[in-house]
Design a protein around this motif. Structure first.
Motif, mmCIF file in Angstrom:
data_model
loop_
_atom_site.group_PDB
_atom_site.id
_atom_site.type_symbol
_atom_site.label_atom_id
_atom_site.label_comp_id
_atom_site.label_asym_id
_atom_site.label_seq_id
_atom_site.Cartn_x
_atom_site.Cartn_y
_atom_site.Cartn_z
ATOM 1 N N PRO A 1 2.278 11.503 16.983
ATOM 2 C CA PRO A 1 1.792 12.134 15.743
ATOM 3 C C PRO A 1 2.594 11.814 14.492
ATOM 4 N N ILE A 2 3.906 11.643 14.596
ATOM 5 C CA ILE A 2 4.694 11.376 13.393
ATOM 6 C C ILE A 2 4.218 10.099 12.699
ATOM 7 N N THR A 3 3.630 9.173 13.460
ATOM 8 C CA THR A 3 3.176 7.926 12.834
ATOM 9 C C THR A 3 1.933 8.138 11.960
ATOM 10 N N GLY A 4 1.349 9.325 12.032
ATOM 11 C CA GLY A 4 0.205 9.640 11.171
ATOM 12 C C GLY A 4 0.614 10.142 9.808
ATOM 13 N N VAL A 5 1.911 10.371 9.607
ATOM 14 C CA VAL A 5 2.387 10.873 8.308
ATOM 15 C C VAL A 5 2.623 9.690 7.383
ATOM 16 N N ASP A 6 1.855 9.647 6.306
ATOM 17 C CA ASP A 6 1.996 8.557 5.340
ATOM 18 C C ASP A 6 1.431 8.971 3.982
ATOM 19 N N PRO A 7 2.201 9.741 3.212
ATOM 20 C CA PRO A 7 1.686 10.200 1.916
ATOM 21 C C PRO A 7 1.457 9.058 0.932
ATOM 22 N N ASP A 8 1.905 7.868 1.301
ATOM 23 C CA ASP A 8 1.744 6.720 0.418
ATOM 24 C C ASP A 8 0.375 6.070 0.603
ATOM 25 N N GLN A 9 -0.407 6.536 1.607
ATOM 26 C CA GLN A 9 -1.633 5.791 1.925
ATOM 27 C C GLN A 9 -2.633 5.803 0.773
ATOM 28 N N HIS A 10 -2.568 6.825 -0.100
ATOM 29 C CA HIS A 10 -3.446 6.789 -1.274
ATOM 30 C C HIS A 10 -2.657 6.387 -2.518
ATOM 31 N N GLY A 11 -1.435 5.952 -2.292
ATOM 32 C CA GLY A 11 -0.666 5.363 -3.380
ATOM 33 C C GLY A 11 0.107 6.324 -4.261
ATOM 34 N N ASP A 12 0.080 7.633 -3.962
ATOM 35 C CA ASP A 12 0.766 8.516 -4.900
ATOM 36 C C ASP A 12 1.799 9.437 -4.261
ATOM 37 N N GLY A 13 2.128 9.263 -3.013
ATOM 38 C CA GLY A 13 3.165 10.079 -2.389
ATOM 39 C C GLY A 13 4.228 9.191 -1.781
#
Ligand code: 6PG
Length: 256
Positions: free
Chosen positions: A231-243
């Motif tokens: 599950p940790i690999t699902g964390v990616d606030p950058d995927q929409h470019g703003d986190g």
């Protein structure tokens, strides 16, 4: 910063020991808080339970530099909670309150424990997130800073491998239980709200976590994110470019 060969989603920040690591993590949190207060006059902070962050929370209230965090403008949310009364040692809110919240100037309305005695604790928390952070019922709340941990099985928050809450995409807090979930049953923030955060930090320390970090590294190298099994690999606030996502590791966990 020590170098590490680990290939993880986001930035990897390694320090020789937890003393330096907590300092750097605290400074990052402080920076996020000042930026949020300057831009929006409020700082929404979500904190994890577990054993790793407890000493960091104590550091936040004892380190003179870190005590400057604008607590009077801060709302504290729980990344996850175990469905036990606050009197139970397993309560995340209890740990966070005793280590941190009891020692900072925050009003009751700025603290957001999960209502564990409610008939629908996850539904209540989902509504509270929408109402307090966005002021309406149909939004995706943007937390300013989310502090995550990682379990030996690659879980984060209470998103355990192959557990039902991993499939929730339209609610921001979900109940979670099942064979892979360490009892008791939980309430957890869901991946969409974690990934909407402005900043997420994953704090992982100690040699005991080195094998799990290597698994994450191998998964990212071989096949990319696999949230269902790690599950940790699902964390990616950058995927929409703003986190942003930053891993805070001590040398023992990083195998450095
Ligand atoms: C919890 C968590 C959980 C935690 C990891 C790591 O309530 O259990 O928030 O996701 O961060 O299990 O826990 P440790 O820090 O105890 O290793």
């Amino acid at each position: 910063m020590a170098t590490t060969q680990l290939q993880l989603t986001g930035d990897v920040h390694v320090r020789p020991d937890t003393d330096e690591l907590f300092h750097d993590l605290g400074r990052a949190m402080l920076g996020a808080a000042f930026a949020a207060v300057s831009d929006r006059d409020v700082f929404h902070l979500a904190l994890s339970g577990g054993t790793t962050p407890e000493k960091f929370y104590i550091r936040l209230v004892t380190d003179p530099t870190l005590r400057a965090l604008p607590w009077d403008k801060t709302h504290v949310w729980l990344v996850d909670e175990r469905l036990v009364p606050e009197s139970d040692d397993r309560s995340n809110y209890r740990m966070i309150r005793e280590a941190l919240l009891d020692h900072v100037p925050m009003k009751k309305r700025q603290r957001h424990p999960v209502s564990v005695a409610s008939t629908d604790p996850a539904g209540d928390y989902d509504r509270e997130l929408r109402e307090v952070i966005c002021g309406n019922a149909s939004c995706l709340p943007k937390l300013d800073f989310v502090l995550l941990g990682m379990g030996d099985d690659g879980h984060t928050a209470s998103l355990f491998p192959e557990s039902p809450a991993l499939r929730v995409s339209d609610r921001w807090a979900a109940a979670n239980d099942g064979p892979t979930v360490t009892p008791p049953p939980r309430v957890t923030l869901t991946l969409p709200v974690l990934n909407a955060a402005r900043q997420a930090a994953v704090l992982v320390t100690g040699a005991k976590k080195a094998a799990a970090l290597r698994r994450v590294d191998e998964q990212i190298r071989r096949g990319g994110p696999d949230p269902l099994h790690l599950p940790i690999t699902g964390v990616d606030p950058d995927q929409h470019g703003d986190g942003t996502l930053t891993w805070y590791l001590d040398a023992a966990a990083a195998g450095a």
